[in-house]
Design an enzyme around this catalytic site. Structure first.
Site, PDB file in Angstrom:
ATOM      1  N   SER A  90       0.523   8.814  -3.197  1.00 34.95           N
ATOM      2  CA  SER A  90      -0.654   8.422  -3.966  1.00 34.95           C
ATOM      3  C   SER A  90      -0.452   8.688  -5.453  1.00 34.95           C
ATOM      4  O   SER A  90      -1.042   8.011  -6.296  1.00 34.95           O
ATOM      5  CB  SER A  90      -1.887   9.198  -3.492  1.00 34.95           C
ATOM      6  OG  SER A  90      -2.367   8.714  -2.276  1.00 34.95           O
ATOM      7  N   HIS A  98      -9.774  12.070  -5.342  1.00 37.69           N
ATOM      8  CA  HIS A  98      -8.522  11.328  -5.222  1.00 37.69           C
ATOM      9  C   HIS A  98      -8.366  10.292  -6.333  1.00 37.69           C
ATOM     10  O   HIS A  98      -7.310  10.196  -6.979  1.00 37.69           O
ATOM     11  CB  HIS A  98      -8.478  10.646  -3.855  1.00 37.69           C
ATOM     12  CG  HIS A  98      -7.170  10.003  -3.524  1.00 37.69           C
ATOM     13  ND1 HIS A  98      -6.883   8.689  -3.819  1.00 37.69           N
ATOM     14  CD2 HIS A  98      -6.079  10.491  -2.909  1.00 37.69           C
ATOM     15  CE1 HIS A  98      -5.669   8.392  -3.402  1.00 37.69           C
ATOM     16  NE2 HIS A  98      -5.152   9.467  -2.847  1.00 37.69           N
ATOM     17  N   ASP A 126     -10.317   2.911  -5.192  1.00 37.77           N
ATOM     18  CA  ASP A 126     -10.087   4.282  -4.731  1.00 37.77           C
ATOM     19  C   ASP A 126     -11.425   4.971  -4.496  1.00 37.77           C
ATOM     20  O   ASP A 126     -12.415   4.306  -4.198  1.00 37.77           O
ATOM     21  CB  ASP A 126      -9.239   5.027  -5.785  1.00 37.77           C
ATOM     22  CG  ASP A 126      -8.296   6.047  -5.173  1.00 37.77           C
ATOM     23  OD1 ASP A 126      -8.792   7.051  -4.648  1.00 37.77           O
ATOM     24  OD2 ASP A 126      -7.074   5.847  -5.212  1.00 37.77           O
TER      25      ASP A 126
END
Length: 542
Positions: A405, A223, A183
């Site tokens: 996600s 994220h 990620d």
């Protein structure tokens, strides 16, 4: 999380859109650019050799082997293949490097290939070799930035929805399991994440900064910190739960730059690291589960030569489960994304607090083979999770975020919970247990909005016979006694005012009685509420 809403277009393409399949030894977009540019122009490419390990056959032959044996044999086979078949091409690459015609070479033994920047004339030279299968552009892909939602309160509804607290109370928190994210990184300064990092010298990998990689995890996008929080974060400063498997350890690889862009070679490099973090084939340091909350191709499309198929097959054959977010390209049908839509991939869509699939969650059928998509769904709307701390200046930083996600790490964390009960579970056992135990939502049976249903990790553990036999008690709120409050909670769910969370169903699905004992039917109805009320007033002794 909006990584899937617009990430699927290539950010830098030399000439036009990349077709769905490569043609010849040089992919068409790259070939077009080569034909119109001087020979000395440089291109970032991935060179893939012809000789490959037959991973599907290897997977079948290793089906009965323990995970450590599988892992060693897969890594050794991949490394041996790359060493033997790449001998001649490496000799050529070394010469061209000395001549200044190649720079930045990265060996990718996981796919038996190389990432490098080469002059056009050298690209043609490589593509003409018999031992080279193809030369493709090392695409730059926009993954986008993390997007926060709006919310308030503890936000632990998602944990109740999947049944994680039931396993926590039994002592199963993910201990002994290791999860990884590929990620944007992880903020190591967050107190809810810092203590669960495995912390070894090879437990953080920066696929972006090849010249001066950092030794400690960081996240310049946010994220990855959001995703990791859902998987393994501990309680917040008020004692409210955040992560699904707070007892698990984590490691991480960074694949995006500060603008949210990645390159295919960075992703290959991260998968290669996940398969062998310290570079020692005999060291058991690979994660049990890898979470991938991103995609690389346009929604609704599928490349018949899937770029990351070899990587994913390698991890699965080695006994590592890989979970993908299904994408944020809904609500239209046929909006699956790659790699989540690869044949056999485990894709996760998103639901809200009412157990309804979110508008943005991608729908099937899968563009690869028309199969049901996503595989399952999990909470992915208004999820409270860890946020960037500003270098540690704001340690207790939390946010609310939306998207598949956030749904995917619920499943990855769920796998860790199951592994904390039985570490020997195989990837097929984990995946099949979650699929078969999912709460069917939408049309009866698997469908292209909810897949096989919403994650119910406690029922998955029961299906695997990991827990002792359990008869629902009617004590829905877990306070140790059956009261009118419990009956009202079930009644609300029965009439549609509350979802059938896994936690509620564990002790609330009491009807019908079979020989005086609850016989759960995976449904919550008024009869369940009435039966609990009868127990409250002493009219039933189940």
């Amino acid at each position: 999380m909006r990584w899937h809403s617009s990430f699927v277009a290539a950010a830098v393409v030399a000439a036009g859109a990349i077709p769905s399949a490569w043609g010849g030894r040089i992919d068409p977009g790259l070939l077009q650019s080569l034909n119109s540019a001087p020979p000395a122009k440089e291109y970032a490419v991935i060179v893939k050799l012809t000789d490959k390990v037959d991973l599907p056959s290897m997977n079948a032959s290793l089906a009965k082997e323990e995970r450590m044996v599988r892992h060693v044999r897969v890594m050794q086979a991949l490394r041996d293949k790359a060493t033997a078949s790449g001998k001649d091409v490496r000799r050529l690459l070394a010469v061209r490097e000395q001549e200044g015609k190649i720079i930045g070479r990265r060996d990718l033994w996981i796919i038996n290939g190389y990432a490098l920047t080469a002059r056009g004339e050298t690209v043609r030279e490589l593509a003409a070799r018999d031992d080279v299968a193809e030369v493709a552009e090392d695409r730059v892909i926009s993954l986008g930035f993390a997007a926060s939602g709006t919310g308030s309160g503890s936000g632990s509804w998602n944990q109740d929805m999947i049944g994680a607290p039931i396993l926590w109370r039994m002592g199963y928190t993910g201990q002994g399991a290791v999860v990884a994210t590929i990620d944007s990184g992880v903020d190591i300064n967050h107190p809810a994440l810092r203590s669960t990092w495995r912390g070894g010298p090879h437990d953080w990998h920066d696929s972006v900064a090849t010249d001066a990689p950092t030794s400690l995890p960081f996240d310049d996008v946010g994220h990855g910190t959001h995703v990791m929080g859902v998987m393994v974060a501990g309680n917040d400063q008020n004692g409210d739960p955040i992560g699904v498997a707070p007892g698990a350890k984590w490691i991480a690889a960074k694949i995006s730059d500060s603008s949210g862009n990645t390159q295919l070679s960075w992703i290959h490099d991260a998968f290669q690291w996940a398969l062998d973090p310290d570079g020692d084939t005999l060291t058991a340091d690979a994660p049990n589960v890898v979470n991938c909350s991103w995609g690389i191709d346009t929604a609704g499309q599928y490349n018949p030569n899937p770029e990351l198929q070899q990587d994913i097959q390698a991890l699965a054959t080695a006994g590592i489960a890989v979970v993908f977010a299904a994408g944020n390209s809904g609500p239209s049908a046929g909006t699956s994304v790659s790699p989540a839509n690869y044949p056999g991939a485990f894709s996760v869509g998103a639901t809200d607090s009412t157990d309804v699939v979110t508008a943005i969650s991608s729908r099937g059928p899968s563009a690869s083979d028309g199969s049901v998509y996503p595989t399952v769904v999990a909470p992915g709307s208004n999820i409270r999770t860890t946020d960037l701390t500003g270098g540690g200046n704001f340690p207790n930083s939390y946010t609310y975020a939306d998207g598949t996600s956030l749904a995917a790490p619920h499943v990855a964390g769920g796998f860790a919970l199951l592994l904390s009960i039985n570490p020997s579970l195989t990837v097929p056992e984990l995946e099949n247990a979650v699929k078969s135990a999912a709460l069917d939502l939408g049309p009866a049976g698997p469908d292209n909005s909810y897949g096989y249903g919403r994650l119910d990790i406690i029922h998955a553990a029961e299906n695997l016979n990991l827990l002792p036999p359990h008869a629902p008690s009617g004590d829905v709120d877990g306070d140790g006694s059956v009261t009118v409050k419990d009956a009202l909670m079930v009644l609300r769910a029965a009439v549609g005012l509350a979802p059938w969370s896994a936690t509620l169903m564990y002790n609330g699905d009491v009807a019908p009685l079979v020989n005086g004992v609850p016989g759960p039917d995976r449904k919550i109805g008024v009869d369940d509420a009435v039966l609990i009320l009868r127990k409250v007033v002493g009219a039933s002794a189940f």
